[in-house]
Design a protein around this motif. Structure first.
Motif, PDB file in Angstrom:
ATOM      1  N   ALA A  47       4.042  11.536  -9.124  1.00 29.64           N
ATOM      2  CA  ALA A  47       2.365  11.585  -8.520  1.00 29.64           C
ATOM      3  C   ALA A  47       1.457  11.013  -9.640  1.00 29.64           C
ATOM      4  O   ALA A  47       0.912  10.361  -9.191  1.00 29.64           O
ATOM      5  CB  ALA A  47       2.083  13.126  -8.088  1.00 29.64           C
ATOM      6  N   MET A  50       2.300   7.340  -9.449  1.00 31.08           N
ATOM      7  CA  MET A  50       1.822   6.658  -8.097  1.00 31.08           C
ATOM      8  C   MET A  50       0.244   6.630  -7.937  1.00 31.08           C
ATOM      9  O   MET A  50      -0.408   5.771  -7.553  1.00 31.08           O
ATOM     10  CB  MET A  50       2.276   7.458  -7.005  1.00 31.08           C
ATOM     11  CG  MET A  50       2.183   6.685  -5.651  1.00 31.08           C
ATOM     12  SD  MET A  50       3.405   5.223  -5.559  1.00 31.08           S
ATOM     13  CE  MET A  50       2.151   3.883  -5.429  1.00 31.08           C
ATOM     14  N   ASN A  52      -1.889   9.814  -7.717  1.00 27.63           N
ATOM     15  CA  ASN A  52      -2.489  10.657  -6.899  1.00 27.63           C
ATOM     16  C   ASN A  52      -3.675  11.233  -7.323  1.00 27.63           C
ATOM     17  O   ASN A  52      -3.762  11.549  -8.712  1.00 27.63           O
ATOM     18  CB  ASN A  52      -1.547  11.999  -6.799  1.00 27.63           C
ATOM     19  CG  ASN A  52      -1.989  12.957  -5.587  1.00 27.63           C
ATOM     20  OD1 ASN A  52      -3.243  13.234  -5.605  1.00 27.63           O
ATOM     21  ND2 ASN A  52      -1.217  13.626  -4.808  1.00 27.63           N
ATOM     22  N   SER A  78       1.026   0.310  -5.607  1.00 24.81           N
ATOM     23  CA  SER A  78       2.289  -0.125  -4.606  1.00 24.81           C
ATOM     24  C   SER A  78       2.393  -1.722  -4.537  1.00 24.81           C
ATOM     25  O   SER A  78       3.595  -2.008  -4.612  1.00 24.81           O
ATOM     26  CB  SER A  78       1.606   0.354  -3.366  1.00 24.81           C
ATOM     27  OG  SER A  78       2.375  -0.218  -2.371  1.00 24.81           O
ATOM     28  N   PHE A  83       6.989   2.423  -5.313  1.00 30.94           N
ATOM     29  CA  PHE A  83       7.043   3.306  -4.245  1.00 30.94           C
ATOM     30  C   PHE A  83       7.519   4.784  -4.365  1.00 30.94           C
ATOM     31  O   PHE A  83       8.527   4.886  -5.228  1.00 30.94           O
ATOM     32  CB  PHE A  83       7.978   2.670  -3.272  1.00 30.94           C
ATOM     33  CG  PHE A  83       8.366   3.145  -2.085  1.00 30.94           C
ATOM     34  CD1 PHE A  83       7.574   2.420  -0.834  1.00 30.94           C
ATOM     35  CD2 PHE A  83       8.922   4.180  -1.686  1.00 30.94           C
ATOM     36  CE1 PHE A  83       7.729   3.107   0.228  1.00 30.94           C
ATOM     37  CE2 PHE A  83       9.034   5.062  -0.509  1.00 30.94           C
ATOM     38  CZ  PHE A  83       8.291   4.179   0.635  1.00 30.94           C
ATOM     39  N   LEU A  84       6.710   5.670  -4.056  1.00 36.28           N
ATOM     40  CA  LEU A  84       7.136   6.898  -3.875  1.00 36.28           C
ATOM     41  C   LEU A  84       7.441   7.758  -2.535  1.00 36.28           C
ATOM     42  O   LEU A  84       6.619   7.431  -1.736  1.00 36.28           O
ATOM     43  CB  LEU A  84       5.805   7.762  -4.462  1.00 36.28           C
ATOM     44  CG  LEU A  84       5.933   9.413  -4.509  1.00 36.28           C
ATOM     45  CD1 LEU A  84       7.241  10.007  -5.385  1.00 36.28           C
ATOM     46  CD2 LEU A  84       4.343   9.976  -5.281  1.00 36.28           C
ATOM     47  N   ALA A  85       8.679   7.777  -2.563  1.00 39.74           N
ATOM     48  CA  ALA A  85       8.941   8.738  -1.425  1.00 39.74           C
ATOM     49  C   ALA A  85       8.489  10.199  -1.398  1.00 39.74           C
ATOM     50  O   ALA A  85       9.110  10.787  -2.191  1.00 39.74           O
ATOM     51  CB  ALA A  85      10.658   8.565  -0.987  1.00 39.74           C
ATOM     52  N   MET A  86       7.747  10.441  -0.642  1.00 41.77           N
ATOM     53  CA  MET A  86       7.136  12.016  -0.989  1.00 41.77           C
ATOM     54  C   MET A  86       7.730  12.978  -0.531  1.00 41.77           C
ATOM     55  O   MET A  86       8.593  12.969   0.498  1.00 41.77           O
ATOM     56  CB  MET A  86       5.683  11.872  -0.262  1.00 41.77           C
ATOM     57  CG  MET A  86       4.818  10.735  -1.003  1.00 41.77           C
ATOM     58  SD  MET A  86       3.023  10.919  -0.745  1.00 41.77           S
ATOM     59  CE  MET A  86       2.462   9.391  -1.250  1.00 41.77           C
ATOM     60  N   PRO A  89       5.610  14.174   3.476  1.00 49.16           N
ATOM     61  CA  PRO A  89       4.969  12.743   3.782  1.00 49.16           C
ATOM     62  C   PRO A  89       3.787  13.209   4.866  1.00 49.16           C
ATOM     63  O   PRO A  89       3.859  14.300   5.715  1.00 49.16           O
ATOM     64  CB  PRO A  89       5.907  12.221   4.542  1.00 49.16           C
ATOM     65  CG  PRO A  89       7.259  12.515   3.961  1.00 49.16           C
ATOM     66  CD  PRO A  89       7.214  14.049   3.600  1.00 49.16           C
ATOM     67  N   GLN A  90       2.754  12.679   5.027  1.00 53.08           N
ATOM     68  CA  GLN A  90       1.751  13.118   5.466  1.00 53.08           C
ATOM     69  C   GLN A  90       1.813  12.681   7.120  1.00 53.08           C
ATOM     70  O   GLN A  90       2.314  11.647   7.458  1.00 53.08           O
ATOM     71  CB  GLN A  90       0.500  12.098   5.287  1.00 53.08           C
ATOM     72  CG  GLN A  90      -0.153  12.931   3.923  1.00 53.08           C
ATOM     73  CD  GLN A  90      -0.761  14.396   3.894  1.00 53.08           C
ATOM     74  OE1 GLN A  90      -1.486  14.567   4.723  1.00 53.08           O
ATOM     75  NE2 GLN A  90      -0.234  15.127   3.219  1.00 53.08           N
ATOM     76  N   GLU A 153      10.638   7.760   5.327  1.00 56.98           N
ATOM     77  CA  GLU A 153      10.274   7.352   3.867  1.00 56.98           C
ATOM     78  C   GLU A 153      10.964   6.113   3.609  1.00 56.98           C
ATOM     79  O   GLU A 153      10.590   5.272   3.012  1.00 56.98           O
ATOM     80  CB  GLU A 153      10.210   8.426   3.033  1.00 56.98           C
ATOM     81  CG  GLU A 153       9.185   9.723   3.070  1.00 56.98           C
ATOM     82  CD  GLU A 153       7.712   9.121   3.021  1.00 56.98           C
ATOM     83  OE1 GLU A 153       7.079   8.837   3.899  1.00 56.98           O
ATOM     84  OE2 GLU A 153       7.424   9.084   1.663  1.00 56.98           O
ATOM     85  N   GLN A 156      10.323   3.024   5.451  1.00 54.57           N
ATOM     86  CA  GLN A 156       9.323   2.361   4.924  1.00 54.57           C
ATOM     87  C   GLN A 156       9.711   1.526   3.464  1.00 54.57           C
ATOM     88  O   GLN A 156       9.280   0.304   3.388  1.00 54.57           O
ATOM     89  CB  GLN A 156       8.296   3.393   4.461  1.00 54.57           C
ATOM     90  CG  GLN A 156       7.363   3.937   5.559  1.00 54.57           C
ATOM     91  CD  GLN A 156       6.546   5.024   5.292  1.00 54.57           C
ATOM     92  OE1 GLN A 156       5.875   5.048   4.114  1.00 54.57           O
ATOM     93  NE2 GLN A 156       6.342   6.000   6.099  1.00 54.57           N
ATOM     94  N   LEU A 160       9.364  -2.408   2.807  1.00 53.27           N
ATOM     95  CA  LEU A 160       8.530  -2.676   1.789  1.00 53.27           C
ATOM     96  C   LEU A 160       9.136  -3.363   0.204  1.00 53.27           C
ATOM     97  O   LEU A 160       8.638  -3.996  -0.461  1.00 53.27           O
ATOM     98  CB  LEU A 160       7.443  -1.836   1.424  1.00 53.27           C
ATOM     99  CG  LEU A 160       6.532  -1.331   2.418  1.00 53.27           C
ATOM    100  CD1 LEU A 160       5.746  -0.169   2.107  1.00 53.27           C
ATOM    101  CD2 LEU A 160       5.797  -2.045   3.118  1.00 53.27           C
TER     102      LEU A 160
END
Lengths: 278, 268
Positions: A47, A50, A52, A78, A83-86, A89-90, A153, A156, A160
């Motif tokens: 995090a 990335m 956060n 980014s 890239f952070l695969a969380m 994810p929200q 994720e 995406q 990307l």
């Protein structure tokens, strides 16, 4: 060659220091496994890389491809290839996967991606990850199961095409078949783009498929031991107790009382439900 | 297209209409609906607009008022919906001029149904007073208000759902959502349910506030700037209003206008 260089990184959350001096170098095309008991700083490290905003960098540096990452806003990181695969994810109601992904693809190009190319690429990724064919028109992660979110994720990521992929327990919530699918998609993408990966996982099965060449074990905010693939295999067999003894370290206690896990396959959710092992 | 510059009565007997109001004086319009119909009312200019509308039994009518006026607009609207009539009244408000609306829908006979909805990109003063009154049994009223409030905007919505005595098994529902992107933006939503019968269903849902920080971080982690995120979220909030219009070309035109306005205002 694009290299991620982390030096003496200290990170705090609400005045509590989580990372206490991390040094890590990840070169293009390398796959690194980041292991350690829960609550000892693995997710915090990803995090922090990335950007956060909940995490405060109190000391140290992060460079990527020679650029000072800490001076960059999250979106610029980014665009620089991170890239952070969380892990969680929200869900974004009202914004479709398709609008979101097209916008995300367009911000990293001079000319917007054509609708034809976009549809072709997203359909290919959706098929490869065996997701709902209406995914593109559904709202971003809204109403998705845990496994669908994780696979999304990767959808995406495939569109990307980052140069540095960080995966925060991407395998949790996935069934055996889905783990295979995700690992295959990651391997294909790596072969295509030579991206680097930092993989946080508790599961030997996933790591075996991803084949990391480097293993780092994070205990109480520090990387205590490093090695090759033999290290994650040893941890899978023996847990972390030997590391605590050999290196004379104590894992960070969770919620002030919980002792860290000593087996590789125990997940945080089960831990919470059943109580920690003593 | 019907051009309106004076007060008049319009008989709506075709499937779809496009009406443009352009006047510097007060306009009084009466809609008499004699078919299932879909109507876009584009308000180019009009200081004061009064609408009265009768929806006779079994007809379905959808009316979208698209406010393109550069000057303040004050409206008062009354709709009567009769047996099994199905009425949708929707407002698209993304212009940069104050609006003051007062709308009443009376569900007068059994089976009458009405949806009253608004989508507002608020960078000025927008004030709506909305009433949907269930006067008869088995009537169904629904209010849906979605707003994105920007730095100069002030939103006030007084949404009243009323169920009268004797309106057995009537339903009155409302949803209001107001989203802001910075501190100090003002939105007031007053959901009111005035229930005078026991055997009914009524509900209201409301959310107001700034965009969630975790959501913003997630979207930015894919390369989107704060302005990109604001635009995408605002579009998601407001764009569904154009679905009221049936004609695909018209819908596309309104969609582009709304998206353009969102991009322009959200990147300010």
């Amino acid at each position: 060659m694009k290299t991620l260089e982390i030096k003496n990184l200290h990170v705090s959350v609400e005045d509590k220091e989580i990372l206490k001096g991390i040094d890590l170098v990840v070169n293009e095309g390398e796959v690194h496994a980041l292991m350690g008991p829960n609550g000892n700083g693995k997710s915090t490290l990803l995090a922090a890389i990335m950007g956060n905003p909940k995490y405060t960098i109190t000391e140290g540096s992060i460079l990527y491809d020679g650029q000072n990452v800490l001076e960059m806003p999250v979106n610029e990181r980014s665009k620089a290839g991170l890239f952070l695969a969380m892990q969680y994810p929200q869900e974004i109601a009202g914004v479709t996967n398709s609008d979101f992904l097209r916008a995300a693809m367009n911000v990293r190009r001079e000319k917007p991606v054509s609708l034809f190319t976009f549809i072709k690429e997203i359909e290919k990724s959706i098929n490869e990850l065996q997701m709902d064919e209406n995914l593109a028109h559904r709202f971003l992660n809204e109403g998705f199961s845990g496994g669908e979110k994780k696979r999304n994720e990767i959808v995406q990521m495939k569109l990307l095409k980052p140069s540095m992929a960080m995966l925060d327990e991407i395998d949790s919530g996935l069934d055996v078949d889905a783990i295979q699918l995700v690992a295959q998609a990651l391997t294909d993408l790596k072969n295509e783009t030579n991206m680097a990966m930092i993989v946080v996982s508790h599961y030997d099965r996933f790591l075996e498929l991803i084949q990391p060449s480097f293993t780092h074990v994070l205990v109480n905010g520090r990387i205590i031991v490093e090695g090759g693939p033999e290290l994650f295999k040893k941890i899978d067999d023996e847990g972390y107790d030997w590391i605590y003894k050999e290196y004379d370290v104590e894992p960070a206690a969770q919620d002030g009382k919980r002792r860290a896990l000593n087996t590789l396959g125990t997940c945080a959710v089960r831990e919470t439900v059943n109580g920690s092992k003593k | 297209m019907i051009q309106i510059s004076d007060s008049k009565t319009i008989i709506l007997e075709d499937e779809s209409y496009e009406i443009e109001i352009n006047s510097d004086k007060a306009i009084d319009l009466t809609f008499v609906i004699q078919n299932n119909t879909n109507v876009l009312v584009n308000i180019q200019s009009c200081p004061s607009l009064h609408i009265s509308c009768e929806l006779k039994e079994d007809y379905e009518a959808k009316i979208l008022y698209w406010n393109s006026s550069k000057n303040e607009l004050v409206t008062s609207e009354e709709y009567n919906v009769y047996r099994n009539g199905d009425l949708t009244v929707a407002y698209g408000e993304c212009n940069l001029a104050n609006t003051n609306r007062d709308t009443t829908i009376l569900l007068k006979e059994a089976g009458a149904n009405a949806v009253l909805s608004s989508a507002s990109l608020v960078n000025v003063n927008k004030e709506y007073r909305m009433r949907v009154v269930n006067e008869a049994e088995h009537t169904h009223g629904d209010m849906k208000n979605y707003a994105v409030v920007l730095s100069e905007g002030k939103l006030m919505i007084d949404a009243i759902g009323a169920i009268k005595k004797g309106a057995h098994r009537a339903e009155s529902h409302q949803t209001s959502r107001a989203l802001s992107f910075a501190e100090g933006q003002k939105a007031t939503i007053l959901p009111e349910l005035l229930i005078d019968e026991n055997d009914v269903q009524a509900s209201h849902a409301m959310s107001m506030g700034r965009m969630d920080e975790d959501q913003l971080y997630y979207m930015m982690s894919r390369g989107l700037s704060i302005e990109d995120c604001t635009s995408l979220i605002a579009t998601g909030y407001l764009l569904p209003i154009v679905d009221v219009v049936k004609d695909e070309n018209l819908k596309e035109t309104l969609k582009k206008e709304l998206e353009g306005k969102i991009q322009e205002l959200c990147s300010m």
